[in-house]
Scaffold this motif. Structure first.
Motif, PDB file in Angstrom:
ATOM      1  N   LEU A 403       0.830  -1.202   0.000  1.00  0.00           N
ATOM      2  CA  LEU A 403       0.000   0.000   0.000  1.00  0.00           C
ATOM      3  C   LEU A 403       0.865   1.253   0.000  1.00  0.00           C
ATOM      4  N   THR A 404       1.956   1.235   0.750  1.00  0.00           N
ATOM      5  CA  THR A 404       2.884   2.368   0.749  1.00  0.00           C
ATOM      6  C   THR A 404       3.396   2.636  -0.661  1.00  0.00           C
ATOM      7  N   ALA A 405       3.803   1.582  -1.353  1.00  0.00           N
ATOM      8  CA  ALA A 405       4.309   1.735  -2.728  1.00  0.00           C
ATOM      9  C   ALA A 405       3.224   2.259  -3.663  1.00  0.00           C
ATOM     10  N   GLU A 406       2.007   1.781  -3.497  1.00  0.00           N
ATOM     11  CA  GLU A 406       0.909   2.212  -4.378  1.00  0.00           C
ATOM     12  C   GLU A 406       0.579   3.691  -4.168  1.00  0.00           C
ATOM     13  N   ILE A 407       0.663   4.168  -2.918  1.00  0.00           N
ATOM     14  CA  ILE A 407       0.421   5.590  -2.653  1.00  0.00           C
ATOM     15  C   ILE A 407       1.502   6.435  -3.306  1.00  0.00           C
ATOM     16  N   ILE A 408       2.757   6.008  -3.177  1.00  0.00           N
ATOM     17  CA  ILE A 408       3.865   6.744  -3.816  1.00  0.00           C
ATOM     18  C   ILE A 408       3.719   6.698  -5.330  1.00  0.00           C
ATOM     19  N   GLN A 409       3.379   5.543  -5.870  1.00  0.00           N
ATOM     20  CA  GLN A 409       3.181   5.397  -7.315  1.00  0.00           C
ATOM     21  C   GLN A 409       2.126   6.380  -7.818  1.00  0.00           C
ATOM     22  N   ALA A 410       1.018   6.485  -7.089  1.00  0.00           N
ATOM     23  CA  ALA A 410      -0.063   7.390  -7.499  1.00  0.00           C
ATOM     24  C   ALA A 410       0.362   8.852  -7.372  1.00  0.00           C
ATOM     25  N   ASP A 411       1.107   9.180  -6.319  1.00  0.00           N
ATOM     26  CA  ASP A 411       1.591  10.553  -6.149  1.00  0.00           C
ATOM     27  C   ASP A 411       2.530  10.934  -7.280  1.00  0.00           C
ATOM     28  N   TRP A 412       3.481  10.045  -7.594  1.00  0.00           N
ATOM     29  CA  TRP A 412       4.450  10.353  -8.645  1.00  0.00           C
ATOM     30  C   TRP A 412       3.794  10.457 -10.023  1.00  0.00           C
ATOM     31  N   ALA A 413       2.748   9.681 -10.244  1.00  0.00           N
ATOM     32  CA  ALA A 413       2.054   9.748 -11.540  1.00  0.00           C
ATOM     33  C   ALA A 413       1.523  11.158 -11.800  1.00  0.00           C
ATOM     34  N   LYS A 414       1.199  11.872 -10.726  1.00  0.00           N
ATOM     35  CA  LYS A 414       0.649  13.225 -10.865  1.00  0.00           C
ATOM     36  C   LYS A 414       1.702  14.221 -11.336  1.00  0.00           C
ATOM     37  N   ILE A 415       2.986  13.869 -11.261  1.00  0.00           N
ATOM     38  CA  ILE A 415       4.041  14.764 -11.770  1.00  0.00           C
ATOM     39  C   ILE A 415       4.718  14.150 -12.996  1.00  0.00           C
ATOM     40  N   GLY A 416       4.111  13.098 -13.549  1.00  0.00           N
ATOM     41  CA  GLY A 416       4.625  12.506 -14.781  1.00  0.00           C
ATOM     42  C   GLY A 416       5.638  11.396 -14.602  1.00  0.00           C
ATOM     43  N   VAL A 417       5.893  10.973 -13.367  1.00  0.00           N
ATOM     44  CA  VAL A 417       6.861   9.903 -13.121  1.00  0.00           C
ATOM     45  C   VAL A 417       6.113   8.575 -13.043  1.00  0.00           C
ATOM     46  N   ARG A 418       6.515   7.645 -13.922  1.00  0.00           N
ATOM     47  CA  ARG A 418       5.862   6.347 -14.015  1.00  0.00           C
ATOM     48  C   ARG A 418       6.691   5.325 -13.234  1.00  0.00           C
ATOM     49  N   ALA A 419       6.123   4.824 -12.137  1.00  0.00           N
ATOM     50  CA  ALA A 419       6.850   3.900 -11.263  1.00  0.00           C
ATOM     51  C   ALA A 419       6.311   2.491 -11.444  1.00  0.00           C
ATOM     52  N   LYS A 420       7.206   1.555 -11.742  1.00  0.00           N
ATOM     53  CA  LYS A 420       6.847   0.147 -11.847  1.00  0.00           C
ATOM     54  C   LYS A 420       7.181  -0.525 -10.521  1.00  0.00           C
ATOM     55  N   ILE A 421       6.140  -1.021  -9.824  1.00  0.00           N
ATOM     56  CA  ILE A 421       6.339  -1.641  -8.515  1.00  0.00           C
ATOM     57  C   ILE A 421       6.927  -3.038  -8.678  1.00  0.00           C
ATOM     58  N   VAL A 422       8.003  -3.291  -7.943  1.00  0.00           N
ATOM     59  CA  VAL A 422       8.731  -4.561  -8.018  1.00  0.00           C
ATOM     60  C   VAL A 422       8.906  -5.103  -6.605  1.00  0.00           C
ATOM     61  N   THR A 423       8.804  -6.413  -6.444  1.00  0.00           N
ATOM     62  CA  THR A 423       9.148  -7.025  -5.165  1.00  0.00           C
ATOM     63  C   THR A 423       9.838  -8.357  -5.409  1.00  0.00           C
ATOM     64  N   HIS A 424      10.492  -8.862  -4.379  1.00  0.00           N
ATOM     65  CA  HIS A 424      11.212 -10.130  -4.446  1.00  0.00           C
ATOM     66  C   HIS A 424      11.035 -10.850  -3.123  1.00  0.00           C
ATOM     67  N   SER A 425      11.526 -12.070  -3.043  1.00  0.00           N
ATOM     68  CA  SER A 425      11.593 -12.750  -1.750  1.00  0.00           C
ATOM     69  C   SER A 425      12.511 -11.943  -0.842  1.00  0.00           C
ATOM     70  N   TRP A 426      12.385 -12.139   0.474  1.00  0.00           N
ATOM     71  CA  TRP A 426      13.137 -11.334   1.430  1.00  0.00           C
ATOM     72  C   TRP A 426      14.641 -11.410   1.177  1.00  0.00           C
ATOM     73  N   GLY A 427      15.187 -12.609   1.029  1.00  0.00           N
ATOM     74  CA  GLY A 427      16.624 -12.757   0.830  1.00  0.00           C
ATOM     75  C   GLY A 427      17.099 -12.068  -0.438  1.00  0.00           C
ATOM     76  N   LYS A 428      16.360 -12.230  -1.528  1.00  0.00           N
ATOM     77  CA  LYS A 428      16.744 -11.616  -2.804  1.00  0.00           C
ATOM     78  C   LYS A 428      16.592 -10.091  -2.741  1.00  0.00           C
ATOM     79  N   TYR A 429      15.563  -9.637  -2.048  1.00  0.00           N
ATOM     80  CA  TYR A 429      15.333  -8.194  -1.916  1.00  0.00           C
ATOM     81  C   TYR A 429      16.546  -7.512  -1.277  1.00  0.00           C
ATOM     82  N   ILE A 430      17.019  -8.096  -0.176  1.00  0.00           N
ATOM     83  CA  ILE A 430      18.154  -7.513   0.530  1.00  0.00           C
ATOM     84  C   ILE A 430      19.444  -7.670  -0.282  1.00  0.00           C
TER      85      ILE A 430
END
Length: 545
Positions: A403-430
């Motif tokens: 939800l945090t990422a989706e709020i940021i994604q929506a905020d940035w869209a309003k200034i023309g920045v297109r954010a692609k949300i990505v996630t991974h398993s915990w170990g790979k993320y770190i």
């Protein structure tokens, strides 16, 4: 000034003497099993390799001890495997006098022939300090926290003065050094066990078959099946050198990634302590007469790291625009479901509770029009596309990462920045975050009360291969952090850190989002439990009615 801790050591030994009569050396422990519902699968059990509370809870504070230790439920340092210590007047030499009669764990895969001594301290730190150490060469695992703090360069010599005395010599005075030795990465390992693994050609087993001196002995790790949770089993250490800390006969970790399911298991008494509840479940937990929701202010920070090695994030105007377009209050309201006092907006890279926090620095207001103007000034009037990484599991500083990422994604869209949300398993993320694979990355930090554990670990050049997810290296900033380490004058240290905050505020390598209250649900049958302000869950002194 010469600092000595003989008095503290005497009190500690007196308490141990008294408990010898209550708990014999081979204590007969109550037949009680404590079950903990954890949120994540650990990437291993070797504390030196990791930087997150998942591994610290399952290993560092369960299986191991350190030379000095944080007193339970506090940020105050006291004796650990070192009964007392001296610091030379110039602050360059730390001499530790080791506790005697401390036994390493006996397991199905290791039977010690001697007790803990100076050789184990030398092995633990030389392995981290020396890339050519035989064990390090056989098992070249990273040691990010040790390196992030600059200790690989700061420690110039470690000497065994006798079997129970060890001296560290530093290149320069280092004010946070003693506190740092109480952190999870400094957990003491068995040199004898390491030699056994090396001779057998199985050095990597140190990460999956741990041996320590701590309150619990590792027994087994059963991976998850379709029908069962992953389980990690520990037996209590009946020979523990601090017997009053062991109050149950066994400890079980159930790995339950879904927070709602952790609450269900807690309510059914399938576990008695759980990690990280969702704010959506607070009311139900508080309404259940069998449960208690503990809370205390958290020493944490949720933030969004910008990888400054990836254009256009190398442009400070772009970073400022992205920062200004994030509605932090909306994130807090949505992710904490409007619970009063659950979180506060962050405006600096350290929490307000830290003694060097600069209250004069203010957060930029949420302003989409000004953000658009900054993007245009930077040469991106139509915006751009970047990846926005979000945590795969909830954290105390981020109870709903998606939800945090989706709020940021929506905020940035309003200034023309297109954010692609990505996630991974915990170990790979770190791991991939350490490697700098991301553009922007949601992450966070829970540190101790010394500001060096914040600035030095997340923002310095030394930390670029580890916890500096912004990959930001700014020599004037580094000079301030090193200057603060080299003086014990609290006012001078604060001045260094406040100037560092002004540089951070100008360069903005990451966006501070919020500081969260720490919550921990437990069954009311649990006794002796204290929230650990340093994030990992600690089971010493915990029992069941």
């Amino acid at each position: 000034m010469r600092v000595s801790y003989f008095r503290a050591a005497f009190i500690d030994l007196a308490v141990l003497f008294l408990f010898t009569f209550i708990f014999p050396a081979h204590a007969v422990l109550p037949n009680k099993t404590l079950v903990y519902c954890s949120e994540g699968i650990p990437a291993g059990f070797d504390p030196a390799q990791f930087t997150t509370s998942v591994e610290y809870t399952v290993s560092a504070f369960t299986v191991h001890n350190r030379l000095v230790e944080f007193k339970r439920g506090s940020t105050e340092i006291g004796p650990g495997l070192a009964a007392h210590w001296d610091i030379s007047p110039d602050g360059l030499r730390y001499t530790f006098y080791l506790r005697r009669d401390v036994k390493f764990h006996t397991t199905s895969y290791f039977r010690p022939t001697r007790e803990f001594n100076a050789d184990d301290v030398l092995f633990t730190f030389e392995r981290m300090r020396n890339p050519n150490h035989p064990f390090r060469k056989a098992y070249p695992a990273p040691v990010p926290y040790f390196v992030n703090l600059g200790l690989d360069k700061e420690i110039t010599k470690i000497e065994k003065l006798d079997l129970y005395t060890v001296r560290f010599t530093l290149k320069s005075a280092n004010a946070p050094f003693l506190t740092n030795l109480g952190l999870a990465f400094a957990s003491i390992l068995s040199a004898e066990y390491a030699d056994q693994l090396l001779k057998a050609g199985k050095a990597s087993n140190i990460n999956w078959w741990p041996v320590g001196t701590g309150p619990f002995v590792f027994r087994s790790y059963t991976k998850e099946t379709e029908a069962e949770d992953a389980l990690i089993r520990f037996d209590s250490n009946s020979k523990y050198w601090r017997p009053q800390d062991v109050q149950v006969s066994s400890l079980i970790f159930k790995i339950v990634p879904d927070a709602a399911e952790r609450v269900r298991k807690l309510r059914r008494n399938e576990c008695q302590i759980m990690s990280y509840p969702r704010p959506a479940d607070f009311a139900a937990i508080e309404a259940d007469p069998k449960l208690e929701l503990l809370s205390q202010p958290g020493l944490n920070l949720s933030y969004l790291a910008y990888n400054v090695l990836h254009p256009p994030l190398d442009n400070v105007l772009v970073r400022r625009a992205l920062d200004m377009a994030i509605n932090k209050k909306a994130i807090i309201k949505a992710t904490f479901r409007g619970r009063e006092g659950a979180a506060q907006v962050a405006s600096a890279p350290i929490p307000p509770a830290l003694w060097s926090h600069d209250e004069t620095l203010k957060d930029e207001l949420f302003d989409l029009e000004k953000a658009k103007a900054l993007l245009a000034e930077a040469g991106y009037p139509k915006g751009f596309t970047i990846s926005l990484w979000t945590l795969p599991v909830q954290r105390p500083y981020n109870p709903n990462p998606r939800l945090t990422a989706e709020i940021i994604q929506a905020d940035w869209a309003k200034i023309g920045v297109r954010a692609k949300i990505v996630t991974h398993s915990w170990g790979k993320y770190i791991k991939d975050g350490h490697d700098g694979e991301h553009d922007a990355m949601l992450i966070g930090w829970t540190g101790n009360i010394d500001p060096d554990d914040w600035f030095g670990v997340t923002l310095t050049c030394d930390a670029m291969s580890g916890l500096n997810y912004s990959k930001w290296c700014y020599p004037p900033f580094d000079a301030l952090i090193k200057g603060a380490r080299q003086t014990n004058d609290i006012e001078k240290r604060a001045a260094f850190y406040q100037e560092a905050q002004r540089i951070f505020n100008r360069e903005l390598p990451f966006t501070p989002i919020l500081h969260a209250t720490a919550y921990q649900p437990i069954n009311k049958n649990v006794t002796g439990f204290k929230i650990n302000p340093l994030s990992a869950t600690v089971f010493t002194g915990v029992s069941l009615k």
